[in-house]
Design a protein around this motif. Structure first.
Motif, short mmCIF file in Angstrom:
data_model
loop_
_atom_site.label_atom_id
_atom_site.label_comp_id
_atom_site.label_asym_id
_atom_site.label_seq_id
_atom_site.Cartn_x
_atom_site.Cartn_y
_atom_site.Cartn_z
N ILE A 136 0.84 -1.20 0.00
CA ILE A 136 0.00 0.00 0.00
C ILE A 136 0.88 1.25 0.00
N ASN A 137 0.59 2.16 -0.91
CA ASN A 137 1.33 3.42 -1.05
C ASN A 137 2.82 3.19 -1.30
N ALA A 138 3.12 2.29 -2.24
CA ALA A 138 4.49 2.14 -2.71
C ALA A 138 4.85 3.35 -3.57
N GLU A 139 6.16 3.63 -3.71
CA GLU A 139 6.58 4.81 -4.46
C GLU A 139 7.73 4.49 -5.40
N ILE A 140 7.72 5.14 -6.55
CA ILE A 140 8.84 5.12 -7.47
C ILE A 140 9.27 6.57 -7.70
N LYS A 141 10.52 6.86 -7.37
CA LYS A 141 11.04 8.22 -7.51
C LYS A 141 12.10 8.25 -8.61
N GLY A 142 11.92 9.18 -9.55
CA GLY A 142 12.87 9.33 -10.64
C GLY A 142 13.34 10.77 -10.73
N GLU A 143 13.50 11.25 -11.97
CA GLU A 143 13.94 12.63 -12.17
C GLU A 143 13.20 13.21 -13.37
N ALA A 144 12.64 14.40 -13.19
CA ALA A 144 11.93 15.06 -14.28
C ALA A 144 12.92 15.53 -15.35
N GLY A 145 12.45 15.55 -16.59
CA GLY A 145 13.28 16.01 -17.70
C GLY A 145 12.43 16.18 -18.94
N HIS A 146 12.99 16.82 -19.94
CA HIS A 146 12.27 17.04 -21.20
C HIS A 146 12.13 15.73 -21.95
N SER A 147 10.92 15.44 -22.43
CA SER A 147 10.67 14.15 -23.07
C SER A 147 11.41 13.99 -24.39
N GLY A 148 11.76 15.09 -25.03
CA GLY A 148 12.45 14.98 -26.31
C GLY A 148 13.95 15.20 -26.22
N ALA A 149 14.39 15.89 -25.18
CA ALA A 149 15.80 16.31 -25.13
C ALA A 149 16.68 15.47 -24.21
N THR A 150 16.09 14.60 -23.41
CA THR A 150 16.88 13.81 -22.45
C THR A 150 17.31 12.49 -23.08
N PHE A 151 18.62 12.20 -23.04
CA PHE A 151 19.12 10.94 -23.60
C PHE A 151 18.57 9.75 -22.81
N GLU A 152 18.41 8.63 -23.50
CA GLU A 152 17.83 7.43 -22.88
C GLU A 152 18.61 7.01 -21.64
N GLU A 153 19.95 7.02 -21.73
CA GLU A 153 20.76 6.55 -20.60
C GLU A 153 20.73 7.50 -19.41
N ASP A 154 20.22 8.73 -19.62
CA ASP A 154 20.14 9.70 -18.53
C ASP A 154 18.75 9.75 -17.89
N ARG A 155 17.82 8.94 -18.39
CA ARG A 155 16.45 9.01 -17.91
C ARG A 155 16.23 8.18 -16.64
N ALA A 156 15.40 8.72 -15.77
CA ALA A 156 14.91 7.99 -14.60
C ALA A 156 13.39 8.17 -14.59
N ASP A 157 12.73 7.40 -15.44
CA ASP A 157 11.30 7.57 -15.71
C ASP A 157 10.48 6.71 -14.75
N ALA A 158 9.76 7.35 -13.84
CA ALA A 158 9.00 6.63 -12.81
C ALA A 158 7.84 5.85 -13.41
N VAL A 159 7.18 6.41 -14.43
CA VAL A 159 6.03 5.72 -15.03
C VAL A 159 6.48 4.47 -15.78
N ARG A 160 7.57 4.58 -16.53
CA ARG A 160 8.06 3.40 -17.25
C ARG A 160 8.49 2.30 -16.27
N ALA A 161 9.07 2.68 -15.17
CA ALA A 161 9.46 1.69 -14.15
C ALA A 161 8.22 1.02 -13.56
N TYR A 162 7.18 1.82 -13.34
CA TYR A 162 5.92 1.27 -12.83
C TYR A 162 5.33 0.28 -13.83
N VAL A 163 5.31 0.66 -15.12
CA VAL A 163 4.76 -0.21 -16.16
C VAL A 163 5.55 -1.52 -16.22
N GLU A 164 6.87 -1.43 -16.14
CA GLU A 164 7.71 -2.63 -16.20
C GLU A 164 7.45 -3.54 -15.00
N LEU A 165 7.33 -2.93 -13.82
CA LEU A 165 7.08 -3.73 -12.61
C LEU A 165 5.72 -4.40 -12.66
#
Length: 367
Positions: A136-165
């Motif tokens: 209950i009330n688990a959390e995934i914390k990442g880092e905000a960034g521009h969706s077009g300008a941030t390199f893949e290896e620099d991303r910490a996308d909380a939603v994608r991590a949630y989808v994968e989990l």
């Protein structure tokens, strides 16, 4: 369930029938966890699974006050209750006391689903009640960034991590289901931030649970989720992704007493009521009693519309009547569940009076 019990006792009184054995209608409060943070507060208190210290710590999420303070405000003698809950035996007979004093415990409840309709039965006799394992009330914390300008290896996308989990959990669930295990799976997103298509999401808050009649499966799910969350976090190249799973909340499943189940089916058959054996997908107070060695069963009242936790939820009036008839028949023939106690054996009523029942009963106490 309460009205069914009252209907049976009122029927006995109207017909001038005096059951041979003690018959008690018990009303247990706070079965649901949504307001007070834990399930079955009344039932757990009765069987010694809710220490007074926990009642003092648990807070009502609307008032912010402890459950114990609300009980005191309602006039419940909490000082007597605190003294009794620390003692043995428990308020309600458990273990050997249950074996000696309780013929059977039966809980009537509107069914939560369309089990009766699918089996074409009038009343469902529950064989097992699912337990659950919840984060209950688990959390995934990442880092905000521009969706077009941030390199893949620099991303910490909380939603994608949630989808994968959740995809991993869904795959695990389907494998267990295909292998014949009793299991249901429910994920839920509670909240998120920076979730627009132009921004990388930096935070997701979520809950997830499985339900099963198999306790080992509940524990396996807990381990799987922790291992998978760690794996996803470690695989993130930026090192800025963190998945925080809280302490798991687990409620054990329960099996109903086979003798009491057979008793209910027999009474139904004698009255030409079409009964069937089903599993309860939702948890109920009966779990606390059954897992404390109280011989127990649940009877499910058929629904006209198979929906639960919804304003449209309604019961079938004929099934309610039939359920009351089954309970009455069981009370009148208790020896079919358990052997008749020998003369001189302490009665159930004597037990609960000794445990302080008078202190909790407003008005006149009738034995």
């Amino acid at each position: 369930g309460v009205v069914a019990g009252l209907a049976v006792l009122a029927g006995f009184a109207k017909a001038g029938v005096q059951p041979e054995h003690d018959t008690c209608l018990m009303i247990t409060r706070s079965e649901e966890s949504c307001v007070n943070g834990t399930v079955s507060i009344g039932a757990k208190s009765a069987v010694g699974k809710m220490p007074p210290a926990d009642l003092a710590k648990l807070q009502n999420r609307k008032s912010g006050r402890s459950i114990l303070s609300h009980m005191a405000e309602l006039g419940i003698p909490t000082a007597t209750l605190e003294g009794q809950l620390d003692a043995s035996p428990t308020l309600f007979p458990t273990g050997d006391n249950a074996k000696n004093l309780v013929g059977f415990l039966v809980e009537a409840h509107i069914e939560q689903g369309n089990y009766c309709a699918r089996q074409d039965i009038d009343v469902g006799v529950v064989k097992a009640i699912r337990g659950n394992s919840r984060f209950i009330n688990a959390e995934i914390k990442g880092e905000a960034g521009h969706s077009g300008a941030t390199f893949e290896e620099d991303r910490a996308d909380a939603v994608r991590a949630y989808v994968e989990l959740m995809h991993a959990a869904e795959t695990w669930y389907k494998q267990k289901k295909a292998a014949g295990h009793d299991i249901v799976f429910t994920p839920a997103v509670v909240a998120g931030s920076n979730t627009s298509p132009t921004t990388i999401a930096d935070h997701v808050k979520f809950s997830v649970e499985i339900r099963s009649t198999e306790e080992n499966l509940l524990r396996e799910f807990t381990s799987f989720m922790r291992e998978k969350a760690q794996e996803i976090q470690d695989a993130n190249e930026s090192g800025k992704l963190h998945i925080q799973l809280p302490k798991v909340v687990m409620n054990k499943p329960a099996k109903m007493d086979e003798n009491v189940m057979a008793h209910a089916h027999w009474v139904a058959q004698m009255q030409h009521i079409k009964s069937g054996t089903i599993t309860s997908g939702a948890g109920h107070d009966t779990v606390q009693f059954a897992n404390s060695e109280v011989p127990s069963v649940m009877l499910f009242i058929k629904q006209d519309d198979p929906i639960s936790h919804n304003p449209r939820e309604s019961h079938n009036a004929e099934s309610f009547r039939d359920t009351c008839r089954i309970i009455a028949g069981m009370v009148m023939n208790p020896q079919l569940s358990r052997e008749t106690p020998k003369k001189g054996t302490k009665s159930f009523t004597d037990y609960i009076v000794e445990q302080g029942a008078k202190a909790y009963t407003p008005g006149q106490w009738h034995k």
